[in-house]
Design a protein around this motif. Sequence first.
Motif, PDB file in Angstrom:
ATOM      1  N   ASP A 227       0.839  -1.192   0.000  1.00  0.00           N
ATOM      2  CA  ASP A 227       0.000   0.000   0.000  1.00  0.00           C
ATOM      3  C   ASP A 227       0.879   1.247   0.000  1.00  0.00           C
ATOM      4  OD1 ASP A 227       1.032  -0.107   2.572  1.00  0.00           O
ATOM      5  OD2 ASP A 227      -0.882   0.303   3.577  1.00  0.00           O
ATOM      6  N   PRO A 233      -6.590   8.101  -1.942  1.00  0.00           N
ATOM      7  CA  PRO A 233      -6.569   6.991  -2.902  1.00  0.00           C
ATOM      8  C   PRO A 233      -5.445   7.120  -3.921  1.00  0.00           C
ATOM      9  CG  PRO A 233      -8.822   7.695  -2.510  1.00  0.00           C
ATOM     10  CD  PRO A 233      -7.935   8.699  -1.817  1.00  0.00           C
ATOM     11  N   SER A 234      -4.894   5.994  -4.322  1.00  0.00           N
ATOM     12  CA  SER A 234      -3.719   5.983  -5.180  1.00  0.00           C
ATOM     13  C   SER A 234      -3.973   6.629  -6.536  1.00  0.00           C
ATOM     14  CB  SER A 234      -3.234   4.545  -5.365  1.00  0.00           C
ATOM     15  OG  SER A 234      -2.846   3.987  -4.130  1.00  0.00           O
ATOM     16  N   GLN A 236      -5.971   9.023  -7.191  1.00  0.00           N
ATOM     17  CA  GLN A 236      -6.003  10.470  -6.952  1.00  0.00           C
ATOM     18  C   GLN A 236      -4.590  11.015  -6.784  1.00  0.00           C
ATOM     19  OE1 GLN A 236      -8.783  11.621  -3.884  1.00  0.00           O
ATOM     20  NE2 GLN A 236      -7.823  13.632  -3.600  1.00  0.00           N
ATOM     21  N   GLY A 252      -5.752  -0.396  -7.201  1.00  0.00           N
ATOM     22  CA  GLY A 252      -6.546  -0.597  -6.003  1.00  0.00           C
ATOM     23  C   GLY A 252      -6.587   0.683  -5.194  1.00  0.00           C
ATOM     24  N   GLU A 253      -7.473   0.746  -4.199  1.00  0.00           N
ATOM     25  CA  GLU A 253      -7.734   2.009  -3.503  1.00  0.00           C
ATOM     26  C   GLU A 253      -6.456   2.653  -2.987  1.00  0.00           C
ATOM     27  OE1 GLU A 253     -10.689   3.944  -0.124  1.00  0.00           O
ATOM     28  OE2 GLU A 253     -10.335   1.775  -0.146  1.00  0.00           O
ATOM     29  N   PHE A 254      -5.625   1.888  -2.300  1.00  0.00           N
ATOM     30  CA  PHE A 254      -4.384   2.423  -1.743  1.00  0.00           C
ATOM     31  C   PHE A 254      -3.165   1.653  -2.259  1.00  0.00           C
ATOM     32  CE2 PHE A 254      -7.614   3.305   1.626  1.00  0.00           C
ATOM     33  CZ  PHE A 254      -7.667   4.690   1.454  1.00  0.00           C
ATOM     34  N   GLU A 255      -3.265   1.092  -3.428  1.00  0.00           N
ATOM     35  CA  GLU A 255      -2.199   0.252  -3.985  1.00  0.00           C
ATOM     36  C   GLU A 255      -0.915   1.054  -4.198  1.00  0.00           C
ATOM     37  OE1 GLU A 255      -1.318  -2.516  -7.949  1.00  0.00           O
ATOM     38  OE2 GLU A 255      -3.352  -1.791  -7.521  1.00  0.00           O
TER      39      GLU A 255
END
Length: 278
Positions: A227, A233-234, A236, A252-255
């Motif tokens: 992460d 969020p990544s 963004q 992914g959200e925080f990938e």
Amino acid sequence: MRIAITGSNGKIGRATTARLLADGHEVVGFDLDGPRGPGFTRVDLRDYGQALDALLGVTARHDGVDALVHLAAIPVNGLVPDATTFHHNMAVSFNVLFGAHRAGIKKIVYASSIIAMGFPFEEPPPYLPLDEGYTAANNTYGLVKVMEETMVGQLVRWDPQLSVTALRFTNVVGENEYGSFERAGELDYRRELLGSYVDARDAALAVSLAVEKAPPGFEAYAIAASDTGLTIPSAQLAAAWFPGVPLRKELGEFETLLSIDKAATRLGYVPRHLWRDR
């Protein structure tokens, strides 16, 4: 397996020593400073004679090693003048890596860095998530890392049985060093690291896996947590930090924006210590 670790008293060195001992290996530490005892020898690796001699054998310590983990270096730019960083780190790496070749050691794992991938990314990366296909140095510390990879790429040509793995670590965080993550909601936090970090214990895991699994030849692997170190969020982050830079996959959200796919696929690397799980 008996494994020599240079820089054994550093942050990654201590974690790696603990990990390899837990894996059942015998460890011999080489550093300028460390705990006195059978697992440590004081060696000035700037001296080729000391480096080679220590790898070949040290009375009352060992009579040869099966593998080498090379972590010793001035760790960042700015601690000493730039030319000193270059000359020190390049000399130490040549002495250790070439000495290991001369000593007949067939398995080498060493610390490369995200700094060989364009850090601090004032010039945008060519794509995200960024992987090992991109190499760029923007300071003397990074220049050494790029030159190390070039050097070992030639050493494995000289010896087809030699296995050398470069682990391109991002910023390594000790288990008691998570205070700065209080800034995780700030857009400029860790931008120069593509938002990435890695726990020292996961860095040690990557070393252990490379020692166990890396085949002959040379490979480089980016090593980070799975992460980012932010609550933003990544996708963004990527759009705000590097507008127009193409994404190679849906994030992914925080990938992580520093791809660890190669290490996951080839070494089985799965980070276990994530800051948001603490």
